[in-house]
Enzyme design. Sequence first.
Site, PDB file in Angstrom:
ATOM      1  N   GLU A   1       0.862  -1.330  -0.026  1.00  0.00           N
ATOM      2  CA  GLU A   1       0.022  -0.101  -0.190  1.00  0.00           C
ATOM      3  C   GLU A   1       0.873   1.285  -0.076  1.00  0.00           C
ATOM      4  OE1 GLU A   1      -3.833  -0.824   2.377  1.00  0.00           O
ATOM      5  OE2 GLU A   1      -2.309  -2.404   3.037  1.00  0.00           O
TER       6      GLU A   1
HETATM    7  N1  MCN Z   1       7.326  -8.137  -0.467  1.00  0.00           N
HETATM    8  C1  MCN Z   1       8.354  -8.373  -0.558  1.00  0.00           C
HETATM    9  N2  MCN Z   1       9.298  -7.910   0.200  1.00  0.00           N
HETATM   10  C2  MCN Z   1       8.788  -6.881   1.309  1.00  0.00           C
HETATM   11  C3  MCN Z   1       7.457  -6.536   1.478  1.00  0.00           C
HETATM   12  C4  MCN Z   1       6.597  -7.350   0.456  1.00  0.00           C
HETATM   13  O1  MCN Z   1       8.844  -9.129  -1.543  1.00  0.00           O
HETATM   14  N3  MCN Z   1       9.764  -6.455   2.269  1.00  0.00           N
HETATM   15  C5  MCN Z   1       6.147  -8.765  -1.465  1.00  0.00           C
HETATM   16  C6  MCN Z   1       5.503  -9.814  -0.984  1.00  0.00           C
HETATM   17  O2  MCN Z   1       5.882 -11.273  -0.869  1.00  0.00           O
HETATM   18  C7  MCN Z   1       3.997  -9.694  -1.614  1.00  0.00           C
HETATM   19  C8  MCN Z   1       4.031  -8.169  -1.974  1.00  0.00           C
HETATM   20  O3  MCN Z   1       5.234  -7.842  -1.763  1.00  0.00           O
HETATM   21  O4  MCN Z   1       4.136 -10.414  -2.716  1.00  0.00           O
HETATM   22  C9  MCN Z   1       3.028  -7.539  -1.196  1.00  0.00           C
HETATM   23  O5  MCN Z   1       3.086  -7.709   0.131  1.00  0.00           O
HETATM   24  P1  MCN Z   1       2.435  -7.073   1.465  1.00  0.00           P
HETATM   25  O6  MCN Z   1       2.806  -5.769   1.414  1.00  0.00           O
HETATM   26  O7  MCN Z   1       2.824  -7.934   2.568  1.00  0.00           O
HETATM   27  O8  MCN Z   1       0.824  -7.188   0.968  1.00  0.00           O
HETATM   28  P2  MCN Z   1      -0.153  -8.340   0.918  1.00  0.00           P
HETATM   29  O9  MCN Z   1       0.531  -9.641   0.293  1.00  0.00           O
HETATM   30  O10 MCN Z   1      -0.684  -8.422   2.174  1.00  0.00           O
HETATM   31  O11 MCN Z   1      -0.985  -7.864  -0.314  1.00  0.00           O
HETATM   32  C10 MCN Z   1      -1.860  -6.913   0.061  1.00  0.00           C
HETATM   33  C11 MCN Z   1      -1.627  -5.425  -0.335  1.00  0.00           C
HETATM   34  C12 MCN Z   1      -2.908  -4.430  -0.335  1.00  0.00           C
HETATM   35  S1  MCN Z   1      -3.780  -4.678   1.043  1.00  0.00           S
HETATM   36  C13 MCN Z   1      -3.545  -4.351  -1.429  1.00  0.00           C
HETATM   37  S2  MCN Z   1      -5.104  -3.936  -1.375  1.00  0.00           S
HETATM   38  C14 MCN Z   1      -2.935  -4.660  -2.947  1.00  0.00           C
HETATM   39  C15 MCN Z   1      -1.724  -4.851  -2.905  1.00  0.00           C
HETATM   40  O12 MCN Z   1      -1.041  -5.224  -1.748  1.00  0.00           O
HETATM   41  N4  MCN Z   1      -3.844  -4.973  -3.789  1.00  0.00           N
HETATM   42  C16 MCN Z   1      -3.150  -5.363  -4.982  1.00  0.00           C
HETATM   43  N5  MCN Z   1      -0.907  -5.237  -3.954  1.00  0.00           N
HETATM   44  C17 MCN Z   1      -1.737  -5.289  -5.072  1.00  0.00           C
HETATM   45  N6  MCN Z   1      -1.175  -5.626  -6.397  1.00  0.00           N
HETATM   46  C18 MCN Z   1      -1.944  -5.970  -7.381  1.00  0.00           C
HETATM   47  N7  MCN Z   1      -1.083  -6.168  -8.600  1.00  0.00           N
HETATM   48  N8  MCN Z   1      -3.181  -6.083  -7.280  1.00  0.00           N
HETATM   49  C19 MCN Z   1      -3.735  -5.967  -6.187  1.00  0.00           C
HETATM   50  O13 MCN Z   1      -5.123  -5.737  -6.372  1.00  0.00           O
END
Ligand code: MCN
Length: 910
Positions: free
Chosen positions: A867
């Site tokens: 986000e």
């Molecule tokens: N990640 C990483 N290294 C980090 C942090 C995160 O490699 N230090 C990677 C994670 O492995 C994950 C991605 O980044 O694949 C996002 O991780 P994270 O921030 O933990 O979020 P969530 O997996 O919980 O995903 C939810 C978040 C939210 S709340 C929305 S809304 C959202 C989003 O991410 N909607 C999306 N990204 C999106 N991306 C796409 N393409 N489509 C959506 O609908």
Amino acid sequence: MIIKNLNVNGKKIVVVTDPDASLADVLRGQLLLTGTKVGCNEGQCGACNVIMNGKLVRSCITKMKRVPDGAAVTTIEGIGTPANLHPLQSAWVLHGGAQCGFCTPGFIVSAKALLDENSNPTREEARDWFNQHKNACRCTGYKQLVDAVMDAAKVLRGEMGIDRLSYQPPEDGRLWGSKYPRPSGVAKVTGTWDFGADRGLQLPADTLQLALVLAKVSHANIISIDTSEAEKMPGVFKIVTHKDVRGSNSVPALINMPSNKANAQDRPILCDRKIFHYDDVVAIVCADTEARAKAAAEKVKIELEELPVYMNAQAAMAEDAMEIHPGTPNVYFVQKIAKGNETGPIFEQADYVVEDEFYHQRHPHMPIEPDVGFAYLNEEGTLVIHSKSCALFMNSAQVCMGIGLEPTKLIMVQNPPGGDFGYAATITSQPLLGVACLATGRPVFLRYDYRQQMTMTGKRPPTSAKLRLAADKNGKLLAMEEDITIGYGPYCDLGDLTTMMGTQYMGAGYHIPNIRGEARTVYTNHAQGCAFRGMGSTAVEFCSEVLMDELAEKIGIDPLELRYKNVYRPGSTTPTGQKPDVYSLPEMLDILRPKYKAALEKAKKESTSEKKLGVGISIGIFGSGLGGVDGAEARIELMPDNGVTVYVTWEYHGQGADMGVLGTAHEALRPLGMPPEKIRLVMNDTSITPQNMGSLASRSQFVTGRAIQVACELLLDAMRKENGTYRTYEEMIKEDIPVTHTGRWANQCDHLDENCQGNALRAHMYGVFMAEVEVDTGIGKTRVLKMTMAADIGKINNKLVVDGQLYGGLAQGVGLALSEDFEDIERHSSMAGAGFPYIKQIPDDMEIIYVETPREDGPFGAGGCGELPLTTPQAAIINAINNACGVRITKLPALPKKVLAGLKATNHHP
Ligand code: MCN
Ligand code: FES
Ligand code: FES
């Protein structure tokens, strides 16, 4: 009916079809070539692109009667297969071009048509092509797609070996921190990754197709519902109304705050007494075909008594406004904030005071795939609902209450979604599917059309705010006063949380010792509010970031330097009085400063009276995880081939959930030296995968990732021999040592008090945005030339994934700043009408710089990511517009007419 001879992907096929059927429907429904996707179904997204007789066509608007007999049609299936990828497909995988993957086949087919015509396009020519052919992507920010086209073209011209399109692993084979392509990539680029509508075509023949009877008014009492004529329509099996619902017939809201006056049961599943917003659902027609269901839905008669309509918070707050939910005031929740001392006297004595009023629009998510789902009863008579839900367990509990099921009698499964960006955390069609399936005893399938996607799913709620900042003579912030109003639509789910987050994030990033103010949530008759990337923070940080620029202007100090003076450093506290988890903002501003100065210099040099260039900065902060107790579970099983299976609920959005799990598990299992192919993933099915709280709040990598790490460590402990080597599966079984282990992790934080004070979250994401824009002073149109972002998301699991998250979020920020809106239900209920940003609106030049400060509680130091990029890119753009031409836009979006009016007012109009 007509008969057509076609040559599809080199195979001669004869089809008998309705002349008015679309080519897309024939390819998908009759030939089961589901690689061709249907998004908007009205020629606006390019997901359905195919090549017909050498020309690229959008198959959703190509009627079969217009398809020439003998036409040669190439679909994604004819371009390459998982075992034999076309260079474009390999390049798409390598560059992370497929996030959710819904736009991917349409883009690749389009790129193939481009390269067939022009084997050596420039980047701009590729962008022109995609723009002209309306290829829309909501996830990637487009840059990677152009990178992929350029590389594939080089290979096709023989200038680069195909091997350069394969991922080259580092010598130590480590996945963590690498650009290892996500496991779902190959399926997505070949069109073999099945989304909900594709799975829907694989359901049994007796599946009932659903069509919804919707209210075409925004506020009314229901006098009667007459289904008698509709019931006699051909193909109709049953018409379901509120009388068929066994439970509370409401979608129970997750009310978090004790002072919330709303009734948690305020959202009906099937309206019985009242219509609260346009396209509320009154009945469901279950029929043998979708067309017949829709035809019958037209025949349901609803007698209504129309009521006054309150389309925004101000109208609903008027003294004479009636209560939208009788018995509950329209202003149903108020969150105060009080940090430090009373602010009144500080404002009176401060050297500098600025204040302004802001409006952040109702923001549509606009995934390319409209909402879709299906339901059936399994062999045990348990209801199984497949949907786009990104919060399976939470939504499952809500559905059970609404439709009257024991929690053990419902299984929820996530279909891979074509993006949702947060709307799918809120219930959409799941209870409708559940009710229809229980009422008919048959499998049921429902897909929203794009208009329904726009009108029926939640939106980022519109937010108005009055804001004041006080600073001393050196520009040090002394105090902030805020007054925030959120028009949350007619249903309260997550409304209080969004409002509380408004007070939590206003002014985030800066040490502001004294804060007073309040935020309120208001019922309206417009679209319901829900989560959207940056929920609660995006709208308010926009206000504080623009007002910081106004303060800089008043003091006569550079906006970056004003921020530098005030950002979190040791000793600072957040607006909720919490000690920040890391202090990377000064470092990020230091990194950006030379780039910023160079950009300002360039803007000054290149500006003309017709085209004014400018640069803007903003800071964006968002938390990783939920407040209170935020926990997750993951299970790992050692398999007979000495590989593992990881069972986890980490819902897909398109963000890279599969890569998140794989990367984390691979890192945790490094002592075993396990190749990635031996780590299998079982995800997102409440009957098999462990409890979790949803892929929300950028929490999964941070919280779920940690649970995966713990599970892996437990398995390693069990496998470890005294000499430090590890047991095989066979040895484990022989010694009767469990091969399955469950990892649990929970972060404990405070529930914020009535003054919005407390330790809100264990970790935050930090970003600094820089926008470079050009304003055409003749027409007021803004073009974003470049976006630069410095981000601290902790240690990075997968670089390709996080790059993609940030590019995509920045692109959404451009749309948010300049064009996107959902205000006028007629005008804004299509992608094009709502200002969807196509490729030419998004700069090709985007730069990302990481500062990787390890997060104490995250797996291997990782924080969240998803986000952050949609916190304040829009503020940087708005600040850049002001820097370019002196026009301060405070009410989004910055449409050309608003900028033009500003130019005229400031006499900058040539
Ligand atoms: N990640 C990483 N290294 C980090 C942090 C995160 O490699 N230090 C990677 C994670 O492995 C994950 C991605 O980044 O694949 C996002 O991780 P994270 O921030 O933990 O979020 P969530 O997996 O919980 O995903 C939810 C978040 C939210 S709340 C929305 S809304 C959202 C989003 O991410 N909607 C999306 N990204 C999106 N991306 C796409 N393409 N489509 C959506 O609908
Ligand atoms: Fe055909 Fe969008 S253009 S589905
Ligand atoms: Fe393009 Fe999701 S990858 S819409």
